[in-house]
Every structure is written in structure tokens, then in C-alpha cells.
Write a protein that holds these residues in place. Sequence first.
Motif, PDB file in Angstrom:
ATOM      1  N   ILE A  16       1.010  -1.420   0.472  1.00 27.20           N
ATOM      2  CA  ILE A  16       0.079   0.724   0.628  1.00 27.20           C
ATOM      3  C   ILE A  16       0.820   1.089   0.176  1.00 27.20           C
ATOM      4  O   ILE A  16       1.689   1.252   0.572  1.00 27.20           O
ATOM      5  N   PHE A  17       0.789   1.963  -0.609  1.00 26.48           N
ATOM      6  CA  PHE A  17       1.095   2.943  -1.179  1.00 26.48           C
ATOM      7  C   PHE A  17       0.598   4.144  -1.741  1.00 26.48           C
ATOM      8  O   PHE A  17       0.911   4.524  -2.922  1.00 26.48           O
ATOM      9  N   ARG A  18       0.172   5.341  -0.990  1.00 25.96           N
ATOM     10  CA  ARG A  18      -0.556   6.754  -1.278  1.00 25.96           C
ATOM     11  C   ARG A  18      -0.699   7.162  -2.230  1.00 25.96           C
ATOM     12  O   ARG A  18       0.845   7.835  -2.457  1.00 25.96           O
ATOM     13  N   LEU A  19      -0.979   7.839  -3.537  1.00 24.24           N
ATOM     14  CA  LEU A  19      -0.846   8.201  -4.494  1.00 24.24           C
ATOM     15  C   LEU A  19      -1.420   9.632  -4.697  1.00 24.24           C
ATOM     16  O   LEU A  19      -2.807   9.357  -4.688  1.00 24.24           O
ATOM     17  N   PRO A  20      -1.340  10.758  -5.166  1.00 25.82           N
ATOM     18  CA  PRO A  20      -2.631  11.835  -5.431  1.00 25.82           C
ATOM     19  C   PRO A  20      -3.809  11.415  -5.630  1.00 25.82           C
ATOM     20  O   PRO A  20      -3.275  10.700  -7.547  1.00 25.82           O
ATOM     21  N   PRO A  21      -4.632  11.948  -5.603  1.00 24.75           N
ATOM     22  CA  PRO A  21      -5.789  10.903  -6.184  1.00 24.75           C
ATOM     23  C   PRO A  21      -6.037  11.992  -7.599  1.00 24.75           C
ATOM     24  O   PRO A  21      -5.384  12.593  -7.818  1.00 24.75           O
ATOM     25  N   THR A  22      -6.905  11.166  -8.332  1.00 19.63           N
ATOM     26  CA  THR A  22      -7.359  12.267  -9.517  1.00 19.63           C
ATOM     27  C   THR A  22      -8.751  12.007  -9.066  1.00 19.63           C
ATOM     28  O   THR A  22      -9.401  11.064  -8.140  1.00 19.63           O
ATOM     29  N   PHE A  23      -9.290  12.692  -9.965  1.00 20.64           N
ATOM     30  CA  PHE A  23     -10.934  12.705 -10.090  1.00 20.64           C
ATOM     31  C   PHE A  23     -11.450  12.479 -11.595  1.00 20.64           C
ATOM     32  O   PHE A  23     -10.693  13.253 -12.872  1.00 20.64           O
ATOM     33  N   ASP A  24     -12.815  12.349 -11.496  1.00 19.27           N
ATOM     34  CA  ASP A  24     -13.837  11.913 -12.854  1.00 19.27           C
ATOM     35  C   ASP A  24     -14.954  13.430 -12.556  1.00 19.27           C
ATOM     36  O   ASP A  24     -15.028  12.701 -14.075  1.00 19.27           O
TER      37      ASP A  24
END
Length: 264
Positions: A16-24
Motif C-alpha cells: 500500500i502506497f498513497r499517491l495523489p488522487p485523480t478525479f472524475d
Amino acid sequence: MSDDEQFLEKLPTDLIFRLPPTFDNVEDERRHRKERLAAALRIFGKFGFEEGVAGHITARDPERTDHFWVNPFGMSFKHIKVSDLILVNHQGQVVEGRYPVNEAAFAIHSQVHQARPGVVAAAHSHSTHGRAISALGQKLEPITQDVCAFYQDHGLFDDYTGVVTDLEEGKRIAAALGEYKAVILRNHGLLTVGDTVDAAAWWFITMERSCQVQLLAKAAGQVVPIEHDNAVLTHEQIGNDLVGWINYQPLYDQITREQPDLFD
């Protein structure tokens, strides 16, 4: 391949490694930026970065990209909620929100956002050690690993003419920033930018701490600088906005657990 892409290639694929989210959709992205902005302001308040009504963090609106969200004039960083943020256009008009904009915030940030279309967020405050370094008219030196994030990647606005209320002054600050992630404003303080609110806020926090370390080290004796090639390498390793975003996540987790009312 960009620095971020090179960094992503090295990440583990089975952990598990958090990355910046993307959006719809733009509504979700706007809400995300506003939440991150309110949290960053709370963190700045917790760290004592506010000085009266001075200081501001902005986040570009994802739809109206010539507008930015910013903290209201005269409200403590420690009290700001998502619902308090105001949306300002590049004429300095508040188009959403109940409060006025800080005139200096508009003069500086509008020109930074205009000059740097890829910048999502910009942070400026009158932090103690940033002001001390700015009073010396000095840039940061490569004397620790952390400060190498700014090696050959920050400018100096070598002038002071009073409180910034003139757009032309804002343009000169933006020119001194150039393509860097940060600029030291002589006799004034620090300004940092990033492709996320998280990155811009982290660069400010670690730049303020780097100013403190430089002042302490040079007061204690002769510093031992990191050699140029090693400083360049370290900058490549820790100086991109994705690394800034990752470094910021523990602080975001802390403030949102401690102060969940910021989301109101």
C-alpha cells in the motif's frame, strides 16, 4: 521521463502506497483542493506561521483556472474551515464567499498563478526563521540533506519597497520565482509553490526549518557544505513535487484527526 515518472517507477507494486488522487469530475477536485487548503492553513497556524493578518495560501480553481481559493483577510489560520475560503478572480474580486481578500495576497498570488500555469498552489507567510534569512538577503546553502530540495531551485527577490499592494510588484516577485519551487523575499519572508496544495505547503514548512538550521549552524561555527554533485543528486531524489506531497501526508493525517471541524 519526468522526475515524478522516474520516482513512480521505483515504487513497490505489492504494498500500500498513497499517491495523489485523480478525479472524475471538477466538483470533487474542487472540494479536494479546498479541504487540503483549509488543512494547510490549520497546520500553518499550529506551527506559528501567522503574524497578525499576514500570510496566505492559495489553490487554483480546477475549472475557472484564472481564479484561486484563499483564506479570508483577518481570520486566524487556526480557525479556518472549508466553508470560510473565498474564491477570487484575477481582477481581485471575491466571486464566492462572505469575506474580503487580503490585498497583498491578491497582488502576489494572482501574478504567480498567472506566470506559472502549472502551479496549483502557492504559500506565503511571515514565519520567524524565513524572515531572519530574508533580512540577511541570503539564499539557502547545501548544508543538510533536507535543504538540498532547494539546491539551485529557489530564487531571491532582492528588493523591498513596503507592503505588496501593487500588481507590478507581484509581477517582479513572480519573475524572481521564475521556474523555481520557492523564492526568498528580502526583508519579508518566504514563498513556495507546488502542483498540489500538499507540495506547496510542505516546501514552505521544510524551507522554514532549513532557514532555522542554517541560522543555528552558522551561528555555531564553520559549516561543512555538501559538494555540488552530491547536492544535485540529492535534489533529484527529494526535490520533486511528488516527494513533497508524500512528505506532507503525515502532517495532513495529524491535523485532520486533531481538528476535524476544519471540514465544516
